[in-house]
Design a protein around this motif. Structure first.
Motif, mmCIF file in Angstrom:
data_model
loop_
_atom_site.group_PDB
_atom_site.id
_atom_site.type_symbol
_atom_site.label_atom_id
_atom_site.label_comp_id
_atom_site.label_asym_id
_atom_site.label_seq_id
_atom_site.Cartn_x
_atom_site.Cartn_y
_atom_site.Cartn_z
ATOM 1 N N ASN A 39 0.809 -1.222 0.000
ATOM 2 C CA ASN A 39 0.000 0.000 0.000
ATOM 3 C C ASN A 39 0.841 1.271 0.000
ATOM 4 O OD1 ASN A 39 -2.325 -1.611 0.225
ATOM 5 N ND2 ASN A 39 -2.197 -1.620 2.467
ATOM 6 N N TYR A 40 2.146 1.143 0.258
ATOM 7 C CA TYR A 40 2.988 2.324 0.413
ATOM 8 C C TYR A 40 3.634 2.686 -0.915
ATOM 9 C CZ TYR A 40 2.366 0.999 5.287
ATOM 10 O OH TYR A 40 1.823 0.668 6.502
ATOM 11 N N THR A 41 3.004 3.609 -1.601
ATOM 12 C CA THR A 41 3.494 4.055 -2.900
ATOM 13 C C THR A 41 3.350 5.572 -2.978
ATOM 14 O OG1 THR A 41 1.305 3.729 -3.877
ATOM 15 C CG2 THR A 41 2.861 1.890 -4.047
ATOM 16 N N GLY A 42 3.800 6.132 -4.082
ATOM 17 C CA GLY A 42 3.642 7.561 -4.308
ATOM 18 C C GLY A 42 4.898 8.346 -3.969
ATOM 19 N N GLU A 43 4.869 9.602 -4.316
ATOM 20 C CA GLU A 43 6.019 10.475 -4.097
ATOM 21 C C GLU A 43 6.284 10.648 -2.595
ATOM 22 O OE1 GLU A 43 7.461 15.045 -5.216
ATOM 23 O OE2 GLU A 43 5.544 14.231 -5.939
ATOM 24 N N GLY A 44 7.548 10.516 -2.222
ATOM 25 C CA GLY A 44 7.945 10.699 -0.829
ATOM 26 C C GLY A 44 7.473 9.612 0.100
ATOM 27 N N TRP A 45 7.199 8.423 -0.425
ATOM 28 C CA TRP A 45 6.625 7.367 0.409
ATOM 29 C C TRP A 45 7.588 6.888 1.485
ATOM 30 C CZ3 TRP A 45 8.530 2.463 1.058
ATOM 31 C CH2 TRP A 45 9.506 2.036 0.150
ATOM 32 N N VAL A 46 8.887 6.946 1.208
ATOM 33 C CA VAL A 46 9.858 6.446 2.198
ATOM 34 C C VAL A 46 9.790 7.277 3.477
ATOM 35 C CG1 VAL A 46 12.302 6.076 2.705
ATOM 36 C CG2 VAL A 46 11.401 5.511 0.440
ATOM 37 N N TRP A 47 9.811 8.603 3.325
ATOM 38 C CA TRP A 47 9.749 9.469 4.499
ATOM 39 C C TRP A 47 8.410 9.299 5.230
ATOM 40 C CZ3 TRP A 47 12.325 11.868 7.993
ATOM 41 C CH2 TRP A 47 11.711 12.853 8.779
ATOM 42 N N ASN A 48 7.334 9.206 4.457
ATOM 43 C CA ASN A 48 6.017 9.020 5.077
ATOM 44 C C ASN A 48 5.940 7.715 5.871
ATOM 45 O OD1 ASN A 48 4.947 11.418 4.060
ATOM 46 N ND2 ASN A 48 4.354 10.458 2.129
ATOM 47 N N VAL A 49 6.547 6.658 5.335
ATOM 48 C CA VAL A 49 6.546 5.376 6.040
ATOM 49 C C VAL A 49 7.380 5.467 7.316
ATOM 50 C CG1 VAL A 49 7.418 3.002 5.912
ATOM 51 C CG2 VAL A 49 6.044 3.932 4.046
ATOM 52 N N LEU A 50 8.502 6.177 7.249
ATOM 53 C CA LEU A 50 9.327 6.332 8.449
ATOM 54 C C LEU A 50 8.556 7.053 9.556
ATOM 55 C CD1 LEU A 50 12.804 7.262 6.907
ATOM 56 C CD2 LEU A 50 12.154 5.116 8.010
ATOM 57 N N VAL A 51 7.868 8.125 9.187
ATOM 58 C CA VAL A 51 7.079 8.864 10.174
ATOM 59 C C VAL A 51 5.922 7.997 10.678
ATOM 60 C CG1 VAL A 51 5.627 10.896 10.552
ATOM 61 C CG2 VAL A 51 7.697 11.077 9.160
ATOM 62 N N LEU A 52 5.287 7.280 9.750
ATOM 63 C CA LEU A 52 4.159 6.420 10.107
ATOM 64 C C LEU A 52 4.573 5.379 11.142
ATOM 65 C CD1 LEU A 52 1.245 5.363 9.588
ATOM 66 C CD2 LEU A 52 2.212 3.961 7.748
ATOM 67 N N TYR A 53 5.694 4.706 10.886
ATOM 68 C CA TYR A 53 6.089 3.623 11.781
ATOM 69 C C TYR A 53 6.760 4.122 13.053
ATOM 70 C CZ TYR A 53 4.376 -0.108 8.938
ATOM 71 O OH TYR A 53 3.528 -0.963 8.286
ATOM 72 N N ALA A 54 7.272 5.329 13.030
ATOM 73 C CA ALA A 54 7.736 5.919 14.283
ATOM 74 C C ALA A 54 6.559 6.122 15.229
ATOM 75 C CB ALA A 54 8.444 7.248 14.022
ATOM 76 N N ASN A 55 5.435 6.575 14.686
ATOM 77 C CA ASN A 55 4.236 6.759 15.502
ATOM 78 C C ASN A 55 3.577 5.429 15.847
ATOM 79 O OD1 ASN A 55 3.399 9.834 15.786
ATOM 80 N ND2 ASN A 55 4.301 9.584 13.759
ATOM 81 N N LYS A 56 3.643 4.461 14.920
ATOM 82 C CA LYS A 56 3.113 3.138 15.241
ATOM 83 C C LYS A 56 3.920 2.490 16.364
ATOM 84 C CE LYS A 56 0.571 1.622 11.168
ATOM 85 N NZ LYS A 56 0.283 0.471 10.293
ATOM 86 N N ALA A 57 5.214 2.766 16.412
ATOM 87 C CA ALA A 57 6.039 2.231 17.497
ATOM 88 C C ALA A 57 5.581 2.779 18.838
ATOM 89 C CB ALA A 57 7.505 2.571 17.251
ATOM 90 N N LEU A 58 5.233 4.061 18.877
ATOM 91 C CA LEU A 58 4.728 4.650 20.116
ATOM 92 C C LEU A 58 3.411 4.005 20.523
ATOM 93 C CD1 LEU A 58 5.466 8.422 19.372
ATOM 94 C CD2 LEU A 58 6.784 6.869 20.825
ATOM 95 N N LEU A 59 2.539 3.772 19.543
ATOM 96 C CA LEU A 59 1.277 3.093 19.838
ATOM 97 C C LEU A 59 1.515 1.671 20.331
ATOM 98 C CD1 LEU A 59 -1.135 4.104 16.931
ATOM 99 C CD2 LEU A 59 -1.307 4.729 19.332
#
Length: 366
Positions: A39-59
């Motif tokens: 599901n992780y595609t599109g421009e800038g997806w790498v940075w978005n995934v890093l931010v996403l999983y940083a917050n998922k780690a907190l959860l």
């Protein structure tokens, strides 16, 4: 109890707790990423995934924290027992309290920290996860279920249909229905705009006023504007969109009260409010239960057994939480009982094992 022994057990427990929590979070993040990577595609997806999983780690820290406290308690006592240190403690006249008290002290601090962590960190992280998932990767899921604005409200004998606007700025294209005790329509006010004044008074613009008599007759009057006492102030309609798990405690309490006033379902919000405390605090009796299981006389002191026992307790309690939540949302169980039932059962189990370890319930020791 010796301070040296207390600190030694604390260090042993904390070492296992940190390691197990880190392992659980890592496994969760890896499995989640593998499952959703397509599901992780599109421009800038790498940075978005890093931010996403940083917050998922907190959860994940908040969600897996109680399980880690439980597993660490069983593992640490099992490790001490396997090395013969539990036997040595008993030879020096140290009873089960020498293990219970250090673990209880650590877990009490950790559970309190999890409550604060949920309130100040996890709530914000959850909103960030949903924002990135919906806006960056176009995965909406049940977003609309929680974020679509509410339009129908009931206050006393009046039903409000507010098609647009907000409690602060007013509403547009509104319909206000007045019903009798037998739910017969007695009056209908339609207005283009509805703006709050003082107290329960509102200014309506572009008003069409219809009244209905018991014999089936009706009267219609129109006016450019007018002031009406609608029996509800602006705060009555301050219904916030979003998941209850993503709201701070003060907002949750406000939404429970406000939703109750206008006839909206608030069970899920009440459940979220109680779980804000019940879920983290479940780690306290769960850890003490694990200590009791690890101290059973017939049990071998192996880490594998402790982990398996802990996982079985986690699965059992998670299943009970799911069932209790379902019963609460279907109005078969109160939200308070549903939230605190698993924790209460853990308390009972831990207390019975402690009594057994003290020799007050059947055989102890060993």
């Amino acid at each position: 109890m010796s301070g040296t022994l207390f600190r030694y057990v604390v260090r042993t427990y904390l070492g296992f707790a940190v390691g197990i929590l880190a392992a659980l979070v890592a496994v969760f993040l890896v499995v989640d990423f593998v499952d959703r990577a397509r599901n992780y595609t599109g421009e800038g997806w790498v940075w978005n995934v890093l931010v996403l999983y940083a917050n998922k780690a907190l959860l994940a820290v908040q969600q897996l924290g109680p399980a880690a406290l439980l597993l660490a308690a069983g593992a640490s006592v099992s490790a001490l027992r396997k090395r013969g240190e539990v036997t040595a403690m008993r030879a020096l006249a140290f009873g089960p309290k020498a293990l219970y008290l250090p673990v209880a002290a650590c877990v009490a601090v950790a559970c309190t920290g999890l409550i604060a962590f949920d309130e100040w960190v996890a709530v914000k992280a959850s909103r960030t996860v949903e924002e990135i998932t919906t806006q960056r990767f176009n995965r909406w899921g049940d977003w609309g279920l929680y974020n679509n604005p509410k339009q129908w409200f009931r206050k006393g004998d009046q039903i409000f249909y507010l098609r647009g606007g907000s409690a602060e700025e007013g509403f547009e294209n509104v319909a206000i229905l007045t019903v009798t005790p037998d739910f017969r329509l007695a009056r209908r006010l339609d207005a283009k705009f509805m703006r709050p004044l003082e107290g329960t008074r509102w200014r309506l613009e572009g008003v069409v006023d219809r009244t209905f008599t018991p014999d089936g007759q009706s009267r219609v009057s129109e006016s450019a504007e007018g002031e009406y006492d609608l029996g509800a102030n602006a705060k009555t309609f301050r219904i916030r969109p979003g998941r209850p798990e993503q709201m701070r405690l003060a907002v949750l309490r406000e939404q429970i009260r406000t939703r109750g006033e206008v006839g909206l379902d608030s069970r899920q919000f009440s459940l979220a409010l109680h779980n804000r405390f019940a879920y983290p605090l479940a780690g306290f009796p769960a850890a003490l239960l694990a200590v009791g299981l690890a101290l059973r006389p017939s049990r071998k002191g192996h880490l594998t057994v402790a982990i398996v026992e802990g996982l079985l307790v986690c699965v059992t309690m998670w299943s009970l939480m799911v069932v209790a939540r379902t019963l609460a949302l279907s109005e078969r169980l109160s939200p308070a009982v549903a939230a605190w039932l698993p924790t209460s059962l853990l308390v009972v189990g831990a207390f019975l094992l402690w009594l057994r370890g003290e020799g007050r319930l059947g055989r102890g020791g060993g």
